[in-house]
Design an enzyme around this catalytic site. Structure first.
Site, mmCIF file in Angstrom:
data_model
loop_
_atom_site.group_PDB
_atom_site.id
_atom_site.type_symbol
_atom_site.label_atom_id
_atom_site.label_comp_id
_atom_site.label_asym_id
_atom_site.label_seq_id
_atom_site.Cartn_x
_atom_site.Cartn_y
_atom_site.Cartn_z
ATOM 1 N N HIS A 200 -4.950 -0.714 5.534
ATOM 2 C CA HIS A 200 -4.450 -0.022 6.736
ATOM 3 C C HIS A 200 -5.397 -0.133 7.929
ATOM 4 O O HIS A 200 -5.906 0.864 8.416
ATOM 5 C CB HIS A 200 -4.116 1.452 6.433
ATOM 6 C CG HIS A 200 -5.134 2.189 5.591
ATOM 7 N ND1 HIS A 200 -6.464 2.254 5.904
ATOM 8 C CD2 HIS A 200 -4.993 2.905 4.449
ATOM 9 C CE1 HIS A 200 -7.100 2.968 4.990
ATOM 10 N NE2 HIS A 200 -6.219 3.371 4.100
ATOM 11 N N ALA B 193 -3.575 14.693 5.519
ATOM 12 C CA ALA B 193 -3.427 13.397 6.200
ATOM 13 C C ALA B 193 -2.384 12.539 5.503
ATOM 14 O O ALA B 193 -2.416 12.404 4.279
ATOM 15 C CB ALA B 193 -4.765 12.675 6.224
ATOM 16 N N HIS C 146 1.808 5.211 -1.660
ATOM 17 C CA HIS C 146 1.470 6.412 -2.432
ATOM 18 C C HIS C 146 2.754 7.001 -3.002
ATOM 19 O O HIS C 146 3.637 7.407 -2.239
ATOM 20 C CB HIS C 146 0.791 7.464 -1.552
ATOM 21 C CG HIS C 146 -0.521 6.994 -1.003
ATOM 22 N ND1 HIS C 146 -1.706 7.162 -1.682
ATOM 23 C CD2 HIS C 146 -0.838 6.328 0.135
ATOM 24 C CE1 HIS C 146 -2.698 6.632 -0.979
ATOM 25 N NE2 HIS C 146 -2.202 6.122 0.137
ATOM 26 N N ASP D 100 1.311 2.501 3.552
ATOM 27 C CA ASP D 100 0.481 3.702 3.381
ATOM 28 C C ASP D 100 1.360 4.947 3.503
ATOM 29 O O ASP D 100 0.918 5.993 3.973
ATOM 30 C CB ASP D 100 -0.684 3.769 4.373
ATOM 31 C CG ASP D 100 -1.767 4.752 3.911
ATOM 32 O OD1 ASP D 100 -1.711 5.170 2.738
ATOM 33 O OD2 ASP D 100 -2.641 5.105 4.709
ATOM 34 N N HIS E 140 0.884 -1.190 0.000
ATOM 35 C CA HIS E 140 0.000 0.000 0.000
ATOM 36 C C HIS E 140 0.908 1.223 0.000
ATOM 37 O O HIS E 140 1.426 1.627 1.046
ATOM 38 C CB HIS E 140 -0.915 0.007 1.229
ATOM 39 C CG HIS E 140 -1.896 1.142 1.218
ATOM 40 N ND1 HIS E 140 -3.240 0.952 1.449
ATOM 41 C CD2 HIS E 140 -1.743 2.478 1.019
ATOM 42 C CE1 HIS E 140 -3.862 2.125 1.384
ATOM 43 N NE2 HIS E 140 -2.970 3.065 1.130
ATOM 44 N N HIS F 267 -10.618 1.268 1.382
ATOM 45 C CA HIS F 267 -10.368 2.216 2.475
ATOM 46 C C HIS F 267 -11.627 2.167 3.333
ATOM 47 O O HIS F 267 -12.641 2.766 3.002
ATOM 48 C CB HIS F 267 -10.120 3.633 1.942
ATOM 49 C CG HIS F 267 -9.819 4.617 3.035
ATOM 50 N ND1 HIS F 267 -8.632 5.301 3.134
ATOM 51 C CD2 HIS F 267 -10.552 5.011 4.118
ATOM 52 C CE1 HIS F 267 -8.638 6.066 4.221
ATOM 53 N NE2 HIS F 267 -9.800 5.914 4.832
ATOM 54 N N LYS G 78 -9.071 -0.275 -6.144
ATOM 55 C CA LYS G 78 -9.162 0.330 -4.809
ATOM 56 C C LYS G 78 -10.462 1.121 -4.668
ATOM 57 O O LYS G 78 -10.726 2.038 -5.443
ATOM 58 C CB LYS G 78 -7.950 1.253 -4.605
ATOM 59 C CG LYS G 78 -7.974 2.104 -3.343
ATOM 60 C CD LYS G 78 -7.557 1.314 -2.109
ATOM 61 C CE LYS G 78 -7.680 2.124 -0.827
ATOM 62 N NZ LYS G 78 -6.542 3.001 -0.558
HETATM 63 O O1 DOR Z 1 -3.430 9.430 5.718
HETATM 64 C C1 DOR Z 1 -3.712 9.094 4.580
HETATM 65 N N1 DOR Z 1 -3.104 9.651 3.501
HETATM 66 N N2 DOR Z 1 -4.635 8.167 4.379
HETATM 67 C C2 DOR Z 1 -5.102 7.844 3.168
HETATM 68 O O2 DOR Z 1 -5.958 7.009 3.067
HETATM 69 C C3 DOR Z 1 -4.610 8.562 1.966
HETATM 70 C C4 DOR Z 1 -3.283 9.130 2.201
HETATM 71 C C5 DOR Z 1 -2.851 10.118 1.145
HETATM 72 O O3 DOR Z 1 -3.010 9.810 -0.041
HETATM 73 O O4 DOR Z 1 -2.359 11.170 1.504
HETATM 74 ZN ZN ZN Z 2 -3.343 5.071 1.445
#
Ligand code: DOR
Ligand code: ZN
Length: 333
Positions: free
Chosen positions: A167, A255, A14, A239, A12, A133, A94
């Protein structure tokens, strides 16, 4: 003391786009054999062309051998022909509830779950796993707990569909793993380490703010129990979610916790401290191979018990443990 891990996988991840992609992708590619790349971009990844183009951009931004396992952003409008056309290009689809996290505005409306059924039925038939999610729109600490009924509904309605609860952060989610054969989960590094207290119990820590928010000590204990024992239905998914410093240290903090470059070192430190170092390879590689039925490229990573001072920043992204010293590092030999 040292340990070798073959082909670590981050299921997972990004990686973002453009300038940010160029900063963060090499950091994952250096130590991981592959990662499941999240599709919540602007715009989200919803077509075969976008999947191919994004994969190309990722590969162009790294020098090391690394397999970006691609995902598609769930839409209830996908049809059979389309799903057949993307099947070999993506490892999973997703599902984001609309507006629940970063760039998820185009996500699904979960008020009427049956509206998702036609696509889920096709995914089940075509054996395309569903990553979720899992948060409701309720009170922030209860969002994942309230989502349990959605997971139960989906798991029962589509018993052949492989569903990965992304997560997970609560004891309730952990309990689902042994209740439904087709439910699996990723667990992050940060949710194994912190609770809400670390985020907001003292000075507010923007770099630990993420979705789902870190929960209670008993939730963390439940996550630790299955991660340390490498329960076969859980796997590591960082994540790792980089945001530029100005977006984190601001009024309206984005976040996401950025852990990719420190994850293996911190996991080794945690697993050693708890006496489960021998299970680390299952948690960060073997379980994912079995769950997703993948054979990653060979990449032997040697972790050694030697201090590692975490940089304050990578580009303009602040990692977890910035400026702190971890007791494990990765051997460059
Ligand atoms: O904290 C997070 N950041 N949770 C998520 O589900 C997405 C992620 C983000 O892409 O920044
Ligand atoms: Zn994520």
């Amino acid at each position: 003391m040292s340990i070798e891990i073959n082909s670590p996988l981050d299921m997972h991840l990004h990686l973002r786009q453009d300038k940010m992609l160029k900063v963060v992708a090499p950091l994952s590619a250096k130590y991981f054999a592959g990662g499941l790349i999240m599709p919540n971009l602007i715009p989200p990844i919803t077509s075969l062309e976008m999947v191919k183009e994004y994969k190309k951009e990722i590969l162009e931004s790294i020098d090391e051998e690394f397999v970006p396992y691609m995902t598609l952003f769930f839409k209830d409008s996908y049809d059979e022909e389309f799903l057949k056309s993307i099947k070999d290009e993506v490892l999973a689809i997703k599902l984001y509830p609309s507006g629940i996290t970063t760039n998820s505005e185009g996500g699904a409306n979960l008020q009427d779950l049956t509206s998702l059924y036609p696509v889920l039925k096709l995914m089940s038939e075509l054996q395309i796993p569903l990553c979720v999610h899992g948060e409701s729109e309720g009170f922030v600490m209860d969002r994942e707990k309230e989502f349990v009924e959605v997971y139960e509904n989906l798991a029962k309605t589509f018993p052949k569909l492989k569903i990965i609860m992304e997560h997970i952060t609560t004891k309730n989610s952990v309990e689902l793993l042994d209740k439904f054969e087709n439910l699996y989960a990723t667990i992050t590094l940060h949710h194994l380490l912190i609770t809400l207290d670390d985020v907001a119990g003292g000075f507010l820590k923007p770099h630990l703010f993420c979705k789902p928010i870190a929960k209670r000590p008993e939730d963390r204990a439940a996550l630790l129990e299955v991660a340390l024992k490498a329960h076969p239905k859980v796997m590591f998914g960082s994540d790792s979610a980089p945001h530029p410093l100005h977006a984190k240290e601001s009024c309206g903090c984005a976040a996401g916790v950025f852990t990719a470059p420190i994850a293996l070192q911190a996991l080794a430190q945690l697993f050693e401290k708890k006496g489960y170092l021998e299970n680390l390879e299952s948690f960060v590689s073997l379980n994912a191979q079995k769950i997703y039925n993948i054979t990653p490229i060979e990449k032997r990573i040697k972790l050694i018990k030697k201090e590692f001072k975490v940089p304050e920043k990578y580009g303009d992204v602040v990692p977890m443990f910035a400026g702190k010293t971890l007791s494990w590092s990765i051997s460059e030999e």
